[in-house]
Write an enzyme that holds these catalytic residues in place. Structure first.
Site, PDB file in Angstrom:
ATOM      1  N   GLU A 166      48.268  45.955  55.296  1.00  0.00           N
ATOM      2  CA  GLU A 166      49.266  44.553  55.505  1.00  0.00           C
ATOM      3  C   GLU A 166      50.258  45.269  54.616  1.00  0.00           C
ATOM      4  O   GLU A 166      50.997  44.331  54.584  1.00  0.00           O
ATOM      5  CB  GLU A 166      48.067  43.356  54.869  1.00  0.00           C
ATOM      6  CG  GLU A 166      49.577  42.893  55.082  1.00  0.00           C
ATOM      7  CD  GLU A 166      49.387  41.839  56.066  1.00  0.00           C
ATOM      8  OE1 GLU A 166      50.508  41.631  56.093  1.00  0.00           O
ATOM      9  OE2 GLU A 166      48.179  41.303  56.660  1.00  0.00           O
ATOM     10  N   ASP A 176      54.279  44.531  55.559  1.00  0.00           N
ATOM     11  CA  ASP A 176      54.574  43.700  54.770  1.00  0.00           C
ATOM     12  C   ASP A 176      55.906  44.263  54.714  1.00  0.00           C
ATOM     13  O   ASP A 176      57.313  43.757  54.759  1.00  0.00           O
ATOM     14  CB  ASP A 176      53.989  42.347  53.867  1.00  0.00           C
ATOM     15  CG  ASP A 176      52.837  41.687  54.534  1.00  0.00           C
ATOM     16  OD1 ASP A 176      53.206  41.496  55.486  1.00  0.00           O
ATOM     17  OD2 ASP A 176      52.810  41.179  54.376  1.00  0.00           O
ATOM     18  N   SER A 209      51.035  39.255  61.391  1.00  0.00           N
ATOM     19  CA  SER A 209      51.272  39.693  60.382  1.00  0.00           C
ATOM     20  C   SER A 209      52.773  40.352  60.567  1.00  0.00           C
ATOM     21  O   SER A 209      53.339  40.809  59.399  1.00  0.00           O
ATOM     22  CB  SER A 209      50.331  40.980  60.207  1.00  0.00           C
ATOM     23  OG  SER A 209      49.285  40.098  58.944  1.00  0.00           O
TER      24      SER A 209
END
Length: 536
Positions: free
Chosen positions: A250, A254, A447
């Site tokens: 994650e 990002d 995400s």
């Protein structure tokens, strides 16, 4: 001692499949966040804070602090309360309305009339409570919430890693995955903009990144590696393990997506514990960060509304409202488990914080591109590897700007907040090439959409010379002449088996208004700002 009363909306239940392992150690010291009412120095100044429409007027951090604060009289009452129960005020963040209290579990249990115990879940251990938090009646008009007595993992990261057996090919024989730059080009983002005056905030509730990964990734892209600033919240820090299928995936996703589409933007990463208190503290820290001053914040963590306490959702929603007043844009992933949002009860659910009316809820599509153009875009729904979250809030009412949607959904008629607002490529089968632990993987999930559009917002802010701020209402005001969205009309996100929900013309609870055309949105905003007097 004064009579205690319940904090409405504070009730917690023990997690399913968890068992009580032992009594909590009464001598252990912990900290909790007490959310306190704020006062306004000038009542007229609260107009921006109470206006949920798209605004050209924003507070500076200094103006905000002068106008919204914990009143000294209230703070004195809290100090007396802390002294009475052997607690210590170790931090007061007046502009956020947060007071941090530290004390032994025994004293905190007495102060808030809760019983804490240690619980064992198949996947983790946590300190939990059952029932309501209580406060002295004389504090009932001062304290809105108490977070942190229970430290269960509150959220999950909304990404999906493409498995090796899932690799597919486009019709022209090329691999189905993209770099973030290729996705940005397909969505017609502004190109070659130096975003060195911008800062993108990213909330992370676990994991970390390796500098070598970042340097290598951007070297391959031919884009300058970003300046990354780590902000440690309540003891959490950049803690990489190299596991692409865990929180590290994650964090890398990002940073690499946001920084790729907003070259030279500073990336401020707020690492915090994965609890309701940790999440709120990370958000308020980012929003009120006067050093890095992020103008846009990307959040790829969330959980079904059902798993939150109402007091926590209210506290976070107020923080998002503060962001709107400060001209900060918040983007939140809508989840990767379709219309059920991963709740196995046979009904529909939506994800929070994407359901907050003060954020941009980001849903997912499957994007197919050939020769630099979009060939096809449909709702992301891979039965065995995720589906875009979307639906209607069971907690938030529909904001004014969403009430006029031409949609026959019953929930719209019942005036519930619809999720998502926009969508972007999220199918791992058409996913993003990301480097984690020295190895390249292909990621999908909503995400990826939040940092993608966070990068776009940084581009827009740079080009316009001002923060666009709380832009969600503006999206719903667009006419056909300046529509900046690619309407998605094919597919559904039904994971319940009752036919909900399907894409349709206009807004729908799968992909919202559609995917964003970056240049069209820039032109629409340029026209809007140039035709109106701008006051900052």
């Amino acid at each position: 001692m004064d009579k205690h009363v319940q904090i409405i909306g504070s009730e917690r239940k023990i997690l399913p499949n968890a068992r009580r392992a032992s009594e909590a150690n009464l001598n252990d010291e912990i900290s909790v966040l007490v959310i306190v009412r704020r006062h306004s120095k000038d009542k007229d100044s609260s107009a921006i804070l109470n206006d949920c429409q798209f605004s050209k007027i924003h507070y500076t951090h200094e103006m905000f602090e002068k106008n919204f604060f914990i009143h000294p009289d209230d703070l004195k009452i809290l100090e007396d309360f802390a002294d009475e129960y052997g607690l210590k005020i170790n931090e007061t963040i007046s502009s956020s309305g947060i007071v941090s209290l530290t004390g032994s579990i025994e004293n905190l249990s007495r102060a808030f009339q809760v019983e804490m115990a240690d619980y064992e879940h198949p996947h983790f251990h946590y300190r939990g409570r059952n029932g309501y938090v209580h406060i002295p009646q004389k504090l009932s008009h001062i304290i809105h919430a108490v977070l942190g007595l229970d430290n269960r993992p509150q959220t999950k990261a909304h990404f999906r890693l493409m498995q090796n057996g899932d690799i597919r090919m486009r019709k022209n024989g090329q691999p189905s995955s993209f770099t973030p730059l290729e996705i940005a080009k397909l969505y017609n983002f502004p190109q070659d903009i130096d975003c060195s005056e911008q800062c993108i905030g990213i909330i992370e509730l676990g994991g970390g990144y390796l500098k070598d990964d970042i340097d290598q990734y951007f070297s391959r892209l031919g884009v300058p590696a970003p300046e990354i600033v780590d902000i440690e919240v309540d003891g959490a820090k950049n803690s990489p393990t190299g596991d692409a299928n865990g929180p590290d995936g994650e964090v890398a996703l990002d940073i690499e997506i946001a920084a790729a589409v907003a070259p030279n933007a500073k990336i401020a990463v707020y690492f915090a514990p994965n609890s309701d208190a940790g999440f709120l503290k990370a958000i308020t820290t980012a929003i009120h960060d006067k050093v890095n001053k992020p103008s846009v914040i990307s959040i790829s963590w969330g959980a079904p509304e059902k798993s939150w306490t109402k007091q926590a959702m209210d506290a976070m929603n107020k923080a998002f409202k503060d962001a709107a007043a400060l001209g900060i844009t918040i983007l939140c992933a809508s989840g990767d488990n379709g219309s059920s949002d991963g709740v196995d009860d046979g009904t529909v659910h939506v994800d929070f914080p994407a359901s907050s009316p003060f954020v941009i809820g980001c849903g997912g599509t499957r994007l197919e591109g050939i020769n630099g153009s979009i060939a096809r875009e449909i709702v992301w729904n891979e039965v065995n590897n995720g589906s875009t979250g979307g639906g209607f809030s069971s907690y938030f009412m529909s904001p004014e700007w969403q009430k006029n949607l031409q949609n026959s959904q019953e929930e719209i008629q019942n005036e519930r907040r619809g999720v998502p607002d926009v969508a972007g490529n999220a199918d791992p089968l058409t996913g993003y090439k990301i480097l984690v632990g020295g190895q390249e993987y292909v990621f999908g999930g909503t995400s990826a959409v939040a940092p993608l559009y966070a990068g776009l917002v940084a581009n827009l802010n740079q080009q316009l010379g001002r923060p666009i701020g709380f832009i969600t209402p503006f999206f719903y005001q667009m006419t056909s002449s300046n529509n900046s969205f690619r309407d998605i009309t094919d597919g559904n996100n039904d994971t319940v088996g009752n036919g909900s929900y399907a894409a349709t013309v206009g807004w729908d609870p799968c992909t919202g208004l559609g995917s964003i055309d970056g240049l069209k949105l820039l032109n629409a905003l340029s026209a809007y700002f140039s035709s109106n007097l701008i006051v900052q």
